[in-house]
Design a protein around this motif. Structure first.
Motif, PDB file in Angstrom:
ATOM      1  N   VAL A  12       0.839  -1.195   0.000  1.00 22.16           N
ATOM      2  CA  VAL A  12       0.000   0.000   0.000  1.00 22.16           C
ATOM      3  C   VAL A  12       0.874   1.245   0.000  1.00 22.16           C
ATOM      4  CG1 VAL A  12      -1.665   1.323   1.359  1.00 22.16           C
ATOM      5  CG2 VAL A  12      -1.984  -1.117   1.070  1.00 22.16           C
ATOM      6  N   ALA A  13       1.947   1.232   0.776  1.00 25.23           N
ATOM      7  CA  ALA A  13       2.853   2.371   0.823  1.00 25.23           C
ATOM      8  C   ALA A  13       3.490   2.608  -0.528  1.00 25.23           C
ATOM      9  CB  ALA A  13       3.935   2.140   1.876  1.00 25.23           C
ATOM     10  N   PHE A  14       3.895   1.549  -1.197  1.00 27.31           N
ATOM     11  CA  PHE A  14       4.512   1.679  -2.505  1.00 27.31           C
ATOM     12  C   PHE A  14       3.533   2.274  -3.503  1.00 27.31           C
ATOM     13  CE2 PHE A  14       5.529  -0.001  -6.724  1.00 27.31           C
ATOM     14  CZ  PHE A  14       6.782   0.561  -6.880  1.00 27.31           C
ATOM     15  N   GLN A  90      -0.117   8.883   5.830  1.00 29.95           N
ATOM     16  CA  GLN A  90       1.121   9.540   5.398  1.00 29.95           C
ATOM     17  C   GLN A  90       1.171  10.976   5.909  1.00 29.95           C
ATOM     18  OE1 GLN A  90       1.973   9.153   1.250  1.00 29.95           O
ATOM     19  NE2 GLN A  90       4.030   9.914   1.490  1.00 29.95           N
ATOM     20  N   GLN A  91       0.023  11.674   5.908  1.00 30.46           N
ATOM     21  CA  GLN A  91      -0.023  13.042   6.435  1.00 30.46           C
ATOM     22  C   GLN A  91       0.245  13.062   7.941  1.00 30.46           C
ATOM     23  OE1 GLN A  91      -3.831  14.674   5.375  1.00 30.46           O
ATOM     24  NE2 GLN A  91      -3.315  14.844   3.202  1.00 30.46           N
ATOM     25  N   TRP A  97       5.252   5.920   7.216  1.00 33.33           N
ATOM     26  CA  TRP A  97       4.078   5.552   7.998  1.00 33.33           C
ATOM     27  C   TRP A  97       3.903   4.052   8.185  1.00 33.33           C
ATOM     28  CZ3 TRP A  97       0.175   2.502   6.320  1.00 33.33           C
ATOM     29  CH2 TRP A  97       0.020   2.344   4.947  1.00 33.33           C
ATOM     30  N   PRO A  98       4.246   3.177   7.219  1.00 34.27           N
ATOM     31  CA  PRO A  98       4.036   1.745   7.489  1.00 34.27           C
ATOM     32  C   PRO A  98       4.859   1.250   8.686  1.00 34.27           C
ATOM     33  CG  PRO A  98       4.330   2.081   5.138  1.00 34.27           C
ATOM     34  CD  PRO A  98       4.689   3.373   5.830  1.00 34.27           C
ATOM     35  N   GLU A  99       6.106   1.711   8.764  1.00 39.38           N
ATOM     36  CA  GLU A  99       6.962   1.300   9.871  1.00 39.38           C
ATOM     37  C   GLU A  99       6.451   1.879  11.186  1.00 39.38           C
ATOM     38  OE1 GLU A  99       8.271   2.735   7.027  1.00 39.38           O
ATOM     39  OE2 GLU A  99       8.945   0.863   6.125  1.00 39.38           O
ATOM     40  N   ARG A 100       6.055   3.155  11.151  1.00 41.68           N
ATOM     41  CA  ARG A 100       5.569   3.798  12.373  1.00 41.68           C
ATOM     42  C   ARG A 100       4.257   3.182  12.832  1.00 41.68           C
ATOM     43  NH1 ARG A 100       5.887   9.962  12.409  1.00 41.68           N
ATOM     44  NH2 ARG A 100       5.427   9.526  14.588  1.00 41.68           N
ATOM     45  N   LEU A 101       3.375   2.866  11.881  1.00 45.90           N
ATOM     46  CA  LEU A 101       2.121   2.204  12.237  1.00 45.90           C
ATOM     47  C   LEU A 101       2.399   0.836  12.841  1.00 45.90           C
ATOM     48  CD1 LEU A 101      -0.972   2.157  12.252  1.00 45.90           C
ATOM     49  CD2 LEU A 101      -0.878   1.221   9.944  1.00 45.90           C
ATOM     50  N   SER A 102       3.330   0.111  12.264  1.00 47.39           N
ATOM     51  CA  SER A 102       3.700  -1.193  12.790  1.00 47.39           C
ATOM     52  C   SER A 102       4.230  -1.071  14.223  1.00 47.39           C
ATOM     53  CB  SER A 102       4.745  -1.846  11.887  1.00 47.39           C
ATOM     54  OG  SER A 102       5.097  -3.108  12.374  1.00 47.39           O
ATOM     55  N   GLN A 103       5.020  -0.044  14.490  1.00 48.29           N
ATOM     56  CA  GLN A 103       5.550   0.179  15.839  1.00 48.29           C
ATOM     57  C   GLN A 103       4.424   0.490  16.827  1.00 48.29           C
ATOM     58  OE1 GLN A 103       8.317   3.353  15.152  1.00 48.29           O
ATOM     59  NE2 GLN A 103       9.920   1.992  14.367  1.00 48.29           N
ATOM     60  N   LEU A 104       3.444   1.290  16.386  1.00 51.99           N
ATOM     61  CA  LEU A 104       2.312   1.617  17.247  1.00 51.99           C
ATOM     62  C   LEU A 104       1.482   0.373  17.563  1.00 51.99           C
ATOM     63  CD1 LEU A 104       1.196   4.980  15.604  1.00 51.99           C
ATOM     64  CD2 LEU A 104       2.232   4.692  17.869  1.00 51.99           C
ATOM     65  N   VAL A 105       1.306  -0.485  16.563  1.00 46.64           N
ATOM     66  CA  VAL A 105       0.557  -1.728  16.774  1.00 46.64           C
ATOM     67  C   VAL A 105       1.322  -2.638  17.735  1.00 46.64           C
ATOM     68  CG1 VAL A 105      -0.318  -3.821  15.661  1.00 46.64           C
ATOM     69  CG2 VAL A 105      -0.683  -1.591  14.575  1.00 46.64           C
ATOM     70  N   GLU A 106       2.627  -2.752  17.547  1.00 46.07           N
ATOM     71  CA  GLU A 106       3.436  -3.581  18.444  1.00 46.07           C
ATOM     72  C   GLU A 106       3.380  -3.040  19.874  1.00 46.07           C
ATOM     73  OE1 GLU A 106       4.826  -6.557  17.816  1.00 46.07           O
ATOM     74  OE2 GLU A 106       3.946  -6.370  15.820  1.00 46.07           O
TER      75      GLU A 106
END
Length: 114
Positions: A12-14, A90-91, A97-106
């Motif tokens: 999705v990010a790509f 992204q905003q 954002w994919p990495e940051r979202l993954s960190q928030l989920v973790e």
């Protein structure tokens, strides 16, 4: 299962990076994240991701697919449907954002005291 979800985020990010981006802010109330789950889900992870996305004001619709893949066609469909949500993430979180979202989920999954 997490690798499937992470690969979905990356694809999705790509696609978002390759498409034209609007600088107009998105209204969170109107943004829906379609969470497609193919195969056997890790429900703790699915629910943690839903809570994080809802904390940004998004509506989350979880769609459970079949148990047997391949799921590429379905992932491509939901990639398109998530375009507004991807732009909003992204905003809010920046280009990574994919990495940051993954960190928030973790972090949401982390058990206190471990």
């Amino acid at each position: 299962m997490r690798t499937i979800i992470i690969s979905l985020f990356l694809s999705v990010a790509f696609s978002a990076a390759c498409s034209a981006q609007s600088n107009a802010p998105l209204v969170a109330d109107s943004v829906v994240w379609y969470q497609y789950i193919g195969g056997k889900p890790d429900m703790d992870h699915v629910l943690a991701q839903k809570r994080v996305l809802q904390s940004f004001g998004m509506k989350v619709e979880t769609v459970f697919g079949g148990c047997i893949g391949p799921f590429e066609q379905e992932y491509a469909l939901y990639e398109q449907k998530n375009r507004d949500a991807t732009n909003m993430l992204q905003q809010k979180l920046g280009p990574d954002w994919p990495e940051r979202l993954s960190q928030l989920v973790e972090a949401e999954l982390a058990v206190p005291g471990e």
